[in-house]
Scaffold this active site. Structure first.
Site, PDB file in Angstrom:
ATOM      1  N   THR A  13      -2.241 -11.021   0.917  1.00 49.41           N
ATOM      2  CA  THR A  13      -2.805 -10.028  -0.009  1.00 49.41           C
ATOM      3  C   THR A  13      -1.777  -9.625  -1.075  1.00 49.41           C
ATOM      4  O   THR A  13      -2.022  -9.738  -2.282  1.00 49.41           O
ATOM      5  CB  THR A  13      -3.246  -8.768   0.781  1.00 49.41           C
ATOM      6  OG1 THR A  13      -4.128  -9.193   1.813  1.00 49.41           O
ATOM      7  CG2 THR A  13      -3.936  -7.757  -0.102  1.00 49.41           C
ATOM      8  N   LYS A  45       2.339 -20.349   5.592  1.00 50.03           N
ATOM      9  CA  LYS A  45       2.216 -21.003   6.897  1.00 50.03           C
ATOM     10  C   LYS A  45       1.640 -22.403   6.744  1.00 50.03           C
ATOM     11  O   LYS A  45       2.067 -23.340   7.407  1.00 50.03           O
ATOM     12  CB  LYS A  45       1.339 -20.157   7.825  1.00 50.03           C
ATOM     13  CG  LYS A  45       2.135 -19.112   8.581  1.00 50.03           C
ATOM     14  CD  LYS A  45       1.316 -18.609   9.735  1.00 50.03           C
ATOM     15  CE  LYS A  45       2.008 -17.442  10.423  1.00 50.03           C
ATOM     16  NZ  LYS A  45       1.056 -16.623  11.147  1.00 50.03           N
ATOM     17  N   LYS A 105       7.258  -2.053   5.387  1.00 50.10           N
ATOM     18  CA  LYS A 105       7.617  -0.732   5.927  1.00 50.10           C
ATOM     19  C   LYS A 105       7.914  -0.781   7.417  1.00 50.10           C
ATOM     20  O   LYS A 105       8.761  -0.045   7.916  1.00 50.10           O
ATOM     21  CB  LYS A 105       6.510   0.274   5.648  1.00 50.10           C
ATOM     22  CG  LYS A 105       5.169  -0.169   6.136  1.00 50.10           C
ATOM     23  CD  LYS A 105       4.057   0.457   5.344  1.00 50.10           C
ATOM     24  CE  LYS A 105       2.757  -0.261   5.590  1.00 50.10           C
ATOM     25  NZ  LYS A 105       2.479  -1.343   4.729  1.00 50.10           N
ATOM     26  N   GLU A 129      10.379  -0.510  -2.913  1.00 53.30           N
ATOM     27  CA  GLU A 129       9.498   0.525  -3.479  1.00 53.30           C
ATOM     28  C   GLU A 129       8.081   0.455  -2.900  1.00 53.30           C
ATOM     29  O   GLU A 129       7.447   1.478  -2.636  1.00 53.30           O
ATOM     30  CB  GLU A 129       9.439   0.375  -5.000  1.00 53.30           C
ATOM     31  CG  GLU A 129       8.571   1.379  -5.712  1.00 53.30           C
ATOM     32  CD  GLU A 129       9.077   2.806  -5.553  1.00 53.30           C
ATOM     33  OE1 GLU A 129      10.179   3.099  -6.028  1.00 53.30           O
ATOM     34  OE2 GLU A 129       8.364   3.626  -4.952  1.00 53.30           O
ATOM     35  N   VAL A 132       6.429   2.325   0.595  1.00 53.20           N
ATOM     36  CA  VAL A 132       5.851   3.673   0.734  1.00 53.20           C
ATOM     37  C   VAL A 132       4.774   3.868  -0.326  1.00 53.20           C
ATOM     38  O   VAL A 132       5.051   3.805  -1.522  1.00 53.20           O
ATOM     39  CB  VAL A 132       6.933   4.772   0.588  1.00 53.20           C
ATOM     40  CG1 VAL A 132       6.299   6.151   0.675  1.00 53.20           C
ATOM     41  CG2 VAL A 132       8.001   4.618   1.658  1.00 53.20           C
ATOM     42  N   GLY A 134       2.334   2.052  -1.464  1.00 58.32           N
ATOM     43  CA  GLY A 134       1.954   0.910  -2.304  1.00 58.32           C
ATOM     44  C   GLY A 134       2.352   1.015  -3.757  1.00 58.32           C
ATOM     45  O   GLY A 134       3.529   0.949  -4.107  1.00 58.32           O
ATOM     46  N   GLU A 190      -7.945  -3.290   8.522  1.00 53.15           N
ATOM     47  CA  GLU A 190      -7.687  -4.656   8.959  1.00 53.15           C
ATOM     48  C   GLU A 190      -8.486  -4.950  10.225  1.00 53.15           C
ATOM     49  O   GLU A 190      -9.030  -4.033  10.848  1.00 53.15           O
ATOM     50  CB  GLU A 190      -6.192  -4.819   9.221  1.00 53.15           C
ATOM     51  CG  GLU A 190      -5.419  -4.714   7.922  1.00 53.15           C
ATOM     52  CD  GLU A 190      -3.932  -4.890   8.129  1.00 53.15           C
ATOM     53  OE1 GLU A 190      -3.552  -5.657   9.010  1.00 53.15           O
ATOM     54  OE2 GLU A 190      -3.183  -4.264   7.384  1.00 53.15           O
ATOM     55  N   ASP A 201       1.210   3.398  10.715  1.00 50.81           N
ATOM     56  CA  ASP A 201       1.543   2.983   9.346  1.00 50.81           C
ATOM     57  C   ASP A 201       2.088   4.186   8.556  1.00 50.81           C
ATOM     58  O   ASP A 201       3.120   4.090   7.900  1.00 50.81           O
ATOM     59  CB  ASP A 201       0.276   2.406   8.682  1.00 50.81           C
ATOM     60  CG  ASP A 201       0.511   2.058   7.229  1.00 50.81           C
ATOM     61  OD1 ASP A 201       1.129   1.022   6.959  1.00 50.81           O
ATOM     62  OD2 ASP A 201       0.089   2.843   6.351  1.00 50.81           O
ATOM     63  N   LYS A 205       6.051   5.154   6.933  1.00 52.00           N
ATOM     64  CA  LYS A 205       6.302   5.631   5.567  1.00 52.00           C
ATOM     65  C   LYS A 205       7.036   6.982   5.594  1.00 52.00           C
ATOM     66  O   LYS A 205       7.923   7.232   4.774  1.00 52.00           O
ATOM     67  CB  LYS A 205       4.978   5.741   4.804  1.00 52.00           C
ATOM     68  CG  LYS A 205       4.347   4.361   4.559  1.00 52.00           C
ATOM     69  CD  LYS A 205       2.890   4.448   4.151  1.00 52.00           C
ATOM     70  CE  LYS A 205       2.271   3.078   3.971  1.00 52.00           C
ATOM     71  NZ  LYS A 205       0.816   3.091   3.861  1.00 52.00           N
TER      72      LYS A 205
HETATM   73  P1  NDP Z   1      -1.050 -10.546   4.720  1.00 52.10           P
HETATM   74  O1  NDP Z   1      -1.258 -10.771   6.170  1.00 52.10           O
HETATM   75  O2  NDP Z   1      -2.228 -10.551   3.827  1.00 52.10           O
HETATM   76  O3  NDP Z   1       0.001 -11.587   4.144  1.00 52.10           O
HETATM   77  C1  NDP Z   1       1.106 -12.058   4.858  1.00 52.10           C
HETATM   78  C2  NDP Z   1       1.170 -13.538   4.581  1.00 52.10           C
HETATM   79  O4  NDP Z   1       2.393 -14.046   5.094  1.00 52.10           O
HETATM   80  C3  NDP Z   1       0.023 -14.296   5.258  1.00 52.10           C
HETATM   81  O5  NDP Z   1      -0.537 -15.184   4.344  1.00 52.10           O
HETATM   82  C4  NDP Z   1       0.732 -15.016   6.401  1.00 52.10           C
HETATM   83  O6  NDP Z   1       0.105 -16.227   6.752  1.00 52.10           O
HETATM   84  C5  NDP Z   1       2.094 -15.251   5.782  1.00 52.10           C
HETATM   85  N1  NDP Z   1       3.106 -15.511   6.782  1.00 52.10           N
HETATM   86  C6  NDP Z   1       3.291 -14.886   7.956  1.00 52.10           C
HETATM   87  N2  NDP Z   1       4.338 -15.431   8.613  1.00 52.10           N
HETATM   88  C7  NDP Z   1       4.785 -16.424   7.836  1.00 52.10           C
HETATM   89  C8  NDP Z   1       5.836 -17.395   7.966  1.00 52.10           C
HETATM   90  N3  NDP Z   1       6.606 -17.432   9.038  1.00 52.10           N
HETATM   91  N4  NDP Z   1       6.028 -18.278   6.981  1.00 52.10           N
HETATM   92  C9  NDP Z   1       5.259 -18.261   5.878  1.00 52.10           C
HETATM   93  N5  NDP Z   1       4.230 -17.385   5.689  1.00 52.10           N
HETATM   94  C10 NDP Z   1       4.023 -16.477   6.660  1.00 52.10           C
HETATM   95  O7  NDP Z   1      -0.253  -9.159   4.598  1.00 52.10           O
HETATM   96  P2  NDP Z   1      -0.146  -8.236   3.302  1.00 52.10           P
HETATM   97  O8  NDP Z   1       0.008  -9.068   2.098  1.00 52.10           O
HETATM   98  O9  NDP Z   1      -1.205  -7.215   3.363  1.00 52.10           O
HETATM   99  O10 NDP Z   1       1.211  -7.463   3.634  1.00 52.10           O
HETATM  100  C11 NDP Z   1       2.463  -8.022   3.312  1.00 52.10           C
HETATM  101  C12 NDP Z   1       3.508  -6.934   3.445  1.00 52.10           C
HETATM  102  O11 NDP Z   1       3.220  -5.906   2.508  1.00 52.10           O
HETATM  103  C13 NDP Z   1       3.532  -6.240   4.810  1.00 52.10           C
HETATM  104  O12 NDP Z   1       4.848  -5.928   5.145  1.00 52.10           O
HETATM  105  C14 NDP Z   1       2.716  -4.979   4.573  1.00 52.10           C
HETATM  106  O13 NDP Z   1       3.064  -3.930   5.446  1.00 52.10           O
HETATM  107  C15 NDP Z   1       3.126  -4.645   3.174  1.00 52.10           C
HETATM  108  N6  NDP Z   1       2.189  -3.809   2.436  1.00 52.10           N
HETATM  109  C16 NDP Z   1       0.892  -4.183   2.329  1.00 52.10           C
HETATM  110  C17 NDP Z   1       0.014  -3.432   1.593  1.00 52.10           C
HETATM  111  C18 NDP Z   1      -1.397  -3.836   1.410  1.00 52.10           C
HETATM  112  O14 NDP Z   1      -2.142  -3.132   0.718  1.00 52.10           O
HETATM  113  N7  NDP Z   1      -1.849  -4.942   1.972  1.00 52.10           N
HETATM  114  C19 NDP Z   1       0.449  -2.181   0.934  1.00 52.10           C
HETATM  115  C20 NDP Z   1       1.856  -1.893   1.075  1.00 52.10           C
HETATM  116  C21 NDP Z   1       2.682  -2.684   1.817  1.00 52.10           C
HETATM  117  P3  NDP Z   1      -1.152 -16.188   7.788  1.00 52.10           P
HETATM  118  O15 NDP Z   1      -2.224 -15.410   7.109  1.00 52.10           O
HETATM  119  O16 NDP Z   1      -1.478 -17.620   7.955  1.00 52.10           O
HETATM  120  O17 NDP Z   1      -0.647 -15.529   9.033  1.00 52.10           O
HETATM  121  N1  HSE Z   2      -2.891  -0.182   5.663  1.00 50.34           N
HETATM  122  C1  HSE Z   2      -2.302   0.622   4.666  1.00 50.34           C
HETATM  123  C2  HSE Z   2      -3.265   1.706   4.201  1.00 50.34           C
HETATM  124  C3  HSE Z   2      -1.893  -0.168   3.467  1.00 50.34           C
HETATM  125  O1  HSE Z   2      -4.427   1.724   4.594  1.00 50.34           O
HETATM  126  O2  HSE Z   2      -2.837   2.569   3.445  1.00 50.34           O
HETATM  127  C4  HSE Z   2      -0.565  -0.770   3.649  1.00 50.34           C
HETATM  128  O3  HSE Z   2       0.421   0.215   3.539  1.00 50.34           O
END
Ligand code: NDP
Ligand code: HSE
Length: 433
Positions: A13, A45, A105, A129, A132, A134, A190, A201, A205
């Site tokens: 994402t 992956k 986080k 940044e 916390v 987003g 999720e 979560d 933060k």
């Molecule tokens: P996702 O699960 O959507 O994305 C993580 C990606 O990383 C997936 O595509 C996953 O693949 C891939 N991945 C996992 N392990 C590996 C590896 N060993 N090698 C290569 N790729 C790998 O998570 P988000 O994008 O939502 O979150 C990412 C980070 O951002 C997290 O730390 C989250 O806490 C943080 N965050 C997210 C927010 C949000 O709104 N989504 C807001 C603020 C922070 P696969 O899907 O195949 O497992």
């Molecule tokens: N799951 C979090 C939320 C987004 O609902 O705010 C990632 O920090």
């Protein structure tokens, strides 16, 4: 001019959002930064699965090591999430002299000190940044624009999923499970929503915010956490009658006894600006001795909003590289302040209970509060049928330990059928003493 090489770990994402924002910024990068950035490697992956979503599939690799070991990569962006291999990959990147940006986080709230120390030892930047709230700028404002303040309180709504659920319960009268199902259907929650609905979560933060606000390391385990799973539509209705709304709040405060850090569903006055922060929006309040009150509001999650914060960090590092400096925004925890036990915190409380509906029961219940130094501010009593009455009170500010004793006294009274709900009521620091 030489371009700065960027490596991405994870294309989910936030990873895909970051890829898109970097791409959309390409035409103006030179004017904005005086230097251009170029994505040189992306770890995912399964490279085949995402090949059609990137301009150059030759950049894809299934091994994160190829990104952190690539000599042409100067900035690594970790967006895989979770503890491992995120931590190992970040440490490997820093030890290889690469700057790192993350939104992770979970990791920063537990291992922030170790990662920041590794960055300092290797003369690299480590920025987070997006970890916390987003897309809302919070960490950089605290470390830069507001650095001339003694911050005494930070509090707010830092989880979008739970704010969406509570908004649906408040506005549409939904029960928790129904609102959670809708949040899942709309993609806010999720598949496993535990970290959101149990407050974990938000707790991560709060740990990060507290560390930066009070210049003293606060880790995830220091934060007291309650989720929203036990909140009912009835609690929300009574709260509204008492002039309040229920929000999952993250609160951190500091006084001479130490740092308070907690996440829990709390009543908050309907007149407070946070009461009208609805759906998946986040908002954070901060009080500094010089600036007084500051409020931040916006999208705390989502692909592009979170990518906005990630790219801001990447651009900052690009400027540093261009001007041959780093570490301007490094670890700022130079104190070791104690963490206050919840027993010693002060709050007002909302208590909903079922008691026998007969003469003298109300006096006995009021006595249980009074005998434990808990004074009552608001009271509602309603017949609940079958010989019972529902008694709902809001107390004045009390020490949590005294409120607990009052609840034990109430439970021991033969006329008490159940203590249905106990929630804290948010009051601005200074109004709780
Ligand atoms: P996702 O699960 O959507 O994305 C993580 C990606 O990383 C997936 O595509 C996953 O693949 C891939 N991945 C996992 N392990 C590996 C590896 N060993 N090698 C290569 N790729 C790998 O998570 P988000 O994008 O939502 O979150 C990412 C980070 O951002 C997290 O730390 C989250 O806490 C943080 N965050 C997210 C927010 C949000 O709104 N989504 C807001 C603020 C922070 P696969 O899907 O195949 O497992
Ligand atoms: N799951 C979090 C939320 C987004 O609902 O705010 C990632 O920090």
């Amino acid at each position: 001019m030489k371009k700065i090489g960027v490596g991405l770990l994870g294309l989910g994402t936030v990873g895909m959002g970051t890829y898109q924002v970097l791409k959309s910024q390409q035409p103006e990068m030179l004017q904005k930064l005086g230097v251009e950035l170029e994505i040189r490697k992306i770890a995912v992956k399964d490279p085949e699965e995402v090949a059609s979503q990137v301009d150059d599939p030759r950049l894809l690799t299934a091994d994160w090591r190829e990104v952190v070991q690539d000599d042409s990569v100067e900035i690594v962006i970790e967006l895989m999430g979770g503890m491992e291999p995120a931590k190992t990959s970040i440490l490997a990147a820093l030890n290889a002299g690469k700057h790192v940006v993350t939104a992770n986080k979970d990791l920063v709230a537990v291992s922030g000190r170790e990662l920041l120390d590794a960055a300092a030892e290797n003369h690299c930047d480590f920025l987070f940044e997006a970890a916390v709230a987003g897309g809302i700028p919070i960490i950089r404002p605290m470390k830069q624009c507001l650095l001339g303040n003694q911050i005494t309180e930070m509090m707010g709504i830092v989880n979008g999923t739970t704010n969406f659920i509570l908004t649906k319960m408040e506005q549409d009268g939904m029960e928790f499970q129904e609102a959670l199902a809708l949040a899942t259907e709309l993609g806010y929650a999720e598949a496993d929503p535990t970290a959101d609905i149990e407050g974990l979560d938000a707790g991560r933060k709060v740990a990060i915010m507290a560390s930066i606000a009070f210049h003293s390391r606060v880790v995830f385990d220091d934060v007291y956490i309650e989720g929203i799973t036990k909140i009912t539509a009835k609690d929300i209705q009574y709260a509204r009658e008492m002039g309040c709304t229920i929000k999952l709040l993250g609160v951190t405060r500091y006084d001479e006894e130490g740092i308070e850090a907690y996440v829990c569903p709390m009543l908050i006055s309907g007149e407070h600006p946070l009461a009208s922060v609805n759906d998946s929006y986040n908002a954070v309040f901060l009080h500094g001795d010089a600036v007084e009150n500051v409020m931040f509001y916006g999208r705390g999650a989502g692909s592009l909003p979170t990518a906005s914060a990630v790219v801001g960090d990447v651009f900052d590092i690009a400027r540093n590289i261009r001007h041959n400096c780093c570490g301007r925004i490094s670890c700022s925890c130079y104190k070791e302040l104690p963490i206050k036990a919840m027993e010693n915190t002060q709050n007002s409380f909302f208590v909903r209970m079922l008691v026998e509906d007969k003469c003298g029961v109300f006096t006995a219940a009021a006595g249980a509060f009074a005998d434990n130094q808990v004074s009552l501010a608001q009271i509602i009593q309603r017949p609940a049928g079958k010989g019972f009455a529902e008694l709902v009170v809001i107390t004045d500010a009390v020490k949590e330990g005294d409120l607990k004793k009052a609840i034990e006294t109430l439970k021991a009274q033969a006329t008490t059928r159940e203590i249905s709900t106990v929630l804290r009521v948010y009051q601005k620091k200074g109004e709780t003493e």
